[in-house]
Structure formats: structure tokens, C-alpha cells
Scaffold this active site. Structure first.
Site, PDB file in Angstrom:
ATOM      1  N   TYR A 220      -2.801  -0.715  10.205  1.00  0.00           N
ATOM      2  CA  TYR A 220      -2.417  -1.117   8.648  1.00  0.00           C
ATOM      3  C   TYR A 220      -1.105  -0.903   8.773  1.00  0.00           C
ATOM      4  O   TYR A 220      -0.596  -1.561   7.621  1.00  0.00           O
ATOM      5  CB  TYR A 220      -3.720  -0.252   8.375  1.00  0.00           C
ATOM      6  CG  TYR A 220      -3.779  -0.818   6.199  1.00  0.00           C
ATOM      7  CD1 TYR A 220      -4.053  -1.299   6.003  1.00  0.00           C
ATOM      8  CD2 TYR A 220      -3.369  -0.114   5.655  1.00  0.00           C
ATOM      9  CE1 TYR A 220      -5.009  -1.894   5.209  1.00  0.00           C
ATOM     10  CE2 TYR A 220      -3.429  -0.135   4.290  1.00  0.00           C
ATOM     11  CZ  TYR A 220      -3.957  -0.927   4.005  1.00  0.00           C
ATOM     12  OH  TYR A 220      -4.271  -1.301   2.917  1.00  0.00           O
TER      13      TYR A 220
ATOM     14  N   SER B 241       1.205  -1.047   0.369  1.00  0.00           N
ATOM     15  CA  SER B 241       0.124   0.660   0.189  1.00  0.00           C
ATOM     16  C   SER B 241       1.153   1.784  -0.310  1.00  0.00           C
ATOM     17  O   SER B 241       2.014   1.167   0.496  1.00  0.00           O
ATOM     18  CB  SER B 241      -0.690   0.006   1.086  1.00  0.00           C
ATOM     19  OG  SER B 241      -1.486   1.428   1.023  1.00  0.00           O
TER      20      SER B 241
END
Length: 258
Positions: free
Chosen positions: A153, A140
């Protein structure tokens, strides 16, 4: 020879798009992910209709190492191991650090980081034996930069970047490449779920979350599509990408260029 691709978290979103794309390229596909039995059957049949190879689903829970090991053992028995491994499974939870539930931290680290360790650990021996393999970790932009309220995350995705580099160095002479794709905001079920969560946490409207939080950081002001990510994965899975390893490719609308 037909390649076999294992894609975690592939019953929807980015993972399903990658499964479809690799199926069209003729690969055997091992799907993985949650869903009602009818939904899983529908997805499996759809992907099977795109491939000249075999398509099946394994229900391994990415928080359970024993189930991941069972999936990788099944792939080894059935196909001689994975030729292409795409670690895509991911979950999200948004909250201030002082209120972040411990169980959510543990779940996100397990799914978004530790599961990739377990799948890679199982995939490498057959890949080394064949002298060919492609490992693609869906990281990401949050593997490169941070955003508030996403401690687990961001930590997991930064970990994926380190895992990618380390494994790439270990297998560099074996014909196996290991890379990460770092998308910005892709309109997937995971991102769609974040919109009301972030609206609640930030005290703003959902429209404001989209325009002032998510797309504010992407200079193109557009969501990335799952098909765009899948096309990049297809390239990294091919022979033309044999000398691309231990690195990441950003697909974030210019986010991390700022």
C-alpha cells in the site's frame, strides 16, 4: 457545458461521496466498482437522483488493463471523453513483509497504482483536445510517510505521488491539471476492514487499533469524513483550481505535520 466525471472505486466510501458531490454540481457521472447487481442499481439510481446529467456504471476490473481501456473508450464514445478523472480505487492488505503474499502485493500495486496509469493514459488525449481537464488521484498520508505491515500500500501510494507530478509536468500547457489528495484515516469500508486485520497482526484489541494506531498519529484524534474529502475534490475539479497542479493536498488531521 456539462462536465463528465469518471470516478473509479465509486460504489462506496470516498469514491461514492465524490460521485454524489460532483453529481450535485451537475456533472455526468461514470461510476465504477464492485457490488451485487441490486447494490449497483441502488447506488446508480441514488446518484442519478442528485444529478441533472447522465449517470451510469461501468464494471471494469481495475486489475485488468483491457477492461479499463474499454471503460475509457466507452466514455470517449458516449461523452467525448472524461473532463474529470478521479482515481480512487483502492485495496489493502496488512502483513509482515516476510509473510506478505505475493499475490496480494501484485493485486495492490495493480489496483492502487497501475490502474491510475491506465485511466490517465486513456483520459489525456480527449482532455488535450478540449484544452481542459482535471485529474485527481486519491493518494494517502501513506504516500508521504510509512507505517509497518503495509509495504504494498505504501509503495503504491508513493508511486501515485510520482505519477501525479510527472503527468502534471507533461500536460502543464494543455489546460489539464493533475493533483493528489492525501487523506489520513477516513472511516470507510476499507479502513473498517483494516481494524480487525491490524488487531490480529499486532496482537491487540480493535479498540486499541483505533485509538493507539490509527488516531494516535492524527493530532485532531478524529477520523476524516468522506464528505470532507469530496468537498476538496470538488474544488480541485473547478476553474478556481486552474493553477494548482503537480502537487498534493494533505487532509490528515495534522498527521504529516509531525
Amino acid at each position: 457545458m456539462t462536465k463528465t466525471a469518471v470516478i473509479t472505486g465509486s460504489t462506496s466510501g470516498i469514491g461514492l461521496a465524490i460521485a454524489r458531490t460532483l453529481a450535485k454540481a451537475g456533472a455526468n457521472i461514470v461510476l465504477n466498482g464492485f457490488g451485487a447487481p441490486d447494490e449497483i442499481r441502488t447506488v446508480t439510481d441514488e446518484v442519478a437522483g442528485l444529478s441533472s446529467g447522465t449517470v451510469l456504471h461501468h464494471p471494469a476490473d481495475m486489475t485488468k488493463p483491457s477492461e479499463i481501456a474499454d471503460m475509457m473508450a466507452m466514455v470517449a464514445d458516449r461523452f467525448g471523453g472524461a473532463d474529470i478523472l478521479v482515481n480512487n480505487a483502492g485495496v489493502q492488505f496488512v502483513e509482515k513483509i516476510e509473510d506478505f503474499p505475493v499475490e496480494q502485493w501484485d493485486r495492490i500495486i495493480a489496483v492502487n497504482l497501475s490502474s491510475s496509469f491506465h485511466t490517465i493514459r486513456g483520459a489525456i488525449p480527449p482532455m488535450k483536445k478540449k484544452g481542459w481537464g482535471r485529474i485527481i488521484n486519491i493518494a494517502s498520508a501513506h504516500g508521504l510517510v510509512a507505517s509497518p505491515f503495509k509495504s504494498a500500500y505504501v509503495a503504491a501510494k508513493h508511486g501515485i505521488m510520482g505519477l501525479t507530478k510527472t503527468v502534471a509536468l507533461e500536460v502543464a500547457e494543455s489546460g489539464v491539471t493533475v493533483n493528489s489528495i492525501c487523506p489520513g484515516y477516513v472511516l470507510t469500508p476499507l479502513v473498517e476492514k483494516q481494524i480487525p486485520d491490524q488487531a490480529r497482526t499486532r496482537g491487540i484489541t480493535e479498540e486499541q487499533v483505533i485509538n493507539e494506531v490509527m488516531l494516535k498519529g492524527q493530532p485532531t484524534k478524529k477520523f476524516i469524513t468522506v464528505e470532507q474529502v469530496a468537498s476538496l475534490a470538488l474544488y480541485l475539479a473547478g476553474d478556481d483550481a486552474a493553477q494548482i497542479t503537480g502537487t498534493h493536498v494533505s487532509m490528515d488531521g495534522g498527521w504529516t505535520a509531525q
